[in-house]
Design an enzyme around this catalytic site. Sequence first.
Site, PDB file in Angstrom:
ATOM      1  N   ASP A   1       0.849  -1.195   0.000  1.00 24.67           N
ATOM      2  CA  ASP A   1       0.000   0.000   0.000  1.00 24.67           C
ATOM      3  C   ASP A   1       0.889   1.252   0.000  1.00 24.67           C
ATOM      4  OD1 ASP A   1      -2.417   1.411   0.215  1.00 24.67           O
ATOM      5  OD2 ASP A   1      -2.379   1.374   2.409  1.00 24.67           O
ATOM      6  N   HIS A   2       0.695   2.141  -0.951  1.00 29.39           N
ATOM      7  CA  HIS A   2       1.463   3.402  -1.034  1.00 29.39           C
ATOM      8  C   HIS A   2       2.976   3.195  -0.979  1.00 29.39           C
ATOM      9  CE1 HIS A   2      -1.980   6.069  -0.801  1.00 29.39           C
ATOM     10  NE2 HIS A   2      -2.463   5.277   0.112  1.00 29.39           N
TER      11      HIS A   2
ATOM     12  N   ASP B   1       3.164   4.620  -5.329  1.00 24.90           N
ATOM     13  CA  ASP B   1       2.553   5.929  -5.094  1.00 24.90           C
ATOM     14  C   ASP B   1       3.511   7.033  -5.534  1.00 24.90           C
ATOM     15  OD1 ASP B   1       1.444   8.269  -4.239  1.00 24.90           O
ATOM     16  OD2 ASP B   1       1.042   7.612  -2.194  1.00 24.90           O
TER      17      ASP B   1
ATOM     18  N   GLU C   1      -1.016   5.825  -8.630  1.00 21.51           N
ATOM     19  CA  GLU C   1      -1.818   6.888  -8.007  1.00 21.51           C
ATOM     20  C   GLU C   1      -1.565   8.236  -8.670  1.00 21.51           C
ATOM     21  OE1 GLU C   1      -2.028   7.083  -3.719  1.00 21.51           O
ATOM     22  OE2 GLU C   1      -2.259   9.244  -3.739  1.00 21.51           O
TER      23      GLU C   1
ATOM     24  N   HIS D   1      -9.382   5.165  -1.969  1.00 23.82           N
ATOM     25  CA  HIS D   1      -8.658   5.083  -0.690  1.00 23.82           C
ATOM     26  C   HIS D   1      -9.489   5.785   0.384  1.00 23.82           C
ATOM     27  CE1 HIS D   1      -4.471   3.671  -1.744  1.00 23.82           C
ATOM     28  NE2 HIS D   1      -5.080   3.685  -2.914  1.00 23.82           N
ATOM     29  N   GLY D   2      -9.035   5.640   1.629  1.00 19.26           N
ATOM     30  CA  GLY D   2      -9.710   6.348   2.726  1.00 19.26           C
ATOM     31  C   GLY D   2     -11.138   5.866   2.930  1.00 19.26           C
ATOM     32  N   GLY D   3     -11.349   4.551   2.870  1.00 21.33           N
ATOM     33  CA  GLY D   3     -12.692   3.973   2.950  1.00 21.33           C
ATOM     34  C   GLY D   3     -13.381   4.145   4.302  1.00 21.33           C
TER      35      GLY D   3
ATOM     36  N   THR E   1      -8.317   2.412   8.936  1.00 24.43           N
ATOM     37  CA  THR E   1      -8.615   3.008  10.240  1.00 24.43           C
ATOM     38  C   THR E   1      -9.839   2.361  10.920  1.00 24.43           C
ATOM     39  OG1 THR E   1      -7.707   5.071   9.406  1.00 24.43           O
ATOM     40  CG2 THR E   1      -9.020   5.216  11.401  1.00 24.43           C
TER      41      THR E   1
END
Length: 287
Positions: free
Chosen positions: A84-85, A105, A135, A207-209, A232
């Site tokens: 991830d990233h 990323d 990205e 992203h940021g779900g 998170t």
Amino acid sequence: MLVSAKEMLQKAKAGHYAVGQFNINNLEWTKAILQTAQENNSPVILGVSEGAGKYMCGYKTVVGMVKGMLEEMGITVPVAIHLDHGSYDACLKCVEAGFSSIMYDGSHSPIEENVKNTKELVKICAEKGMSLEAEVGAIGGEEDGVIGAGECADPKECKAIADLGVDMLAAGIGNIHGKYPANWQGLSFETLDAIQQLTGELPLVLHGGTGIPDDMVKKAISLGVAKINVNTECQLSFAEATRKYIEEGKDQQGKGYDPRKLLLPGFEAIKETVKTKMELFGSIGKA
Ligand code: 13P
């Protein structure tokens, strides 16, 4: 079954649902996500940030743990281990360690450099049968010390990166990592629609779900999002369940201090969160 994310995301895009990427932090996290995926016959992507990779003693440890679990737990649904990233160097390390998928990323670099590095990685991933996420437009919020502002990507830049042959594309559409602030403007569906019109069949990544209202998630899926990242929210539910166990004094009753008991409520909480997301994303029964 360890696979690249390519086929599961193409199927998701064509079938108008999304596959969840759930980030892992340790053995309990990984076991909870794999068990939930198997119980619900859902494909799944295990996300590993550079920081979490270090925490788990390196990418080779992660691959060893996941492969061991797939075999010992009898997991038959499609599972991808995905960086991830990642920086360019981290991508190369994960290729070597046996990941099945990586995200480069390059969103913080000038577009020319993003294009150059993405191009190299397209070649490497094709040789190895791995999938690659790129990205454009930094995702806001803070993740592992990287702070972004929540930009909206330029659809033409998205098209330029998509044309390099990546398997999925994360484009900033006002989304951010972590909890959303009270004054958040919401997702920019205008940007998403413009991107999907230029990138066609390519699966898009949200992203940021954590904390995106359900109706926005569904609309994003209808506009071409086929992968949604959640991190998170599992951390919050794990922490809340663990806090409750300790506040109720359960660690001080009998052998309640045994880690297999102490970590159980958090484990169950992650399973519940993951299941709820899989239901929302529509991936249940799609393995
Ligand atoms: P959240 O932590 O906001 O769920 O975001 C996860 C993510 O996008 C990982 O790349």
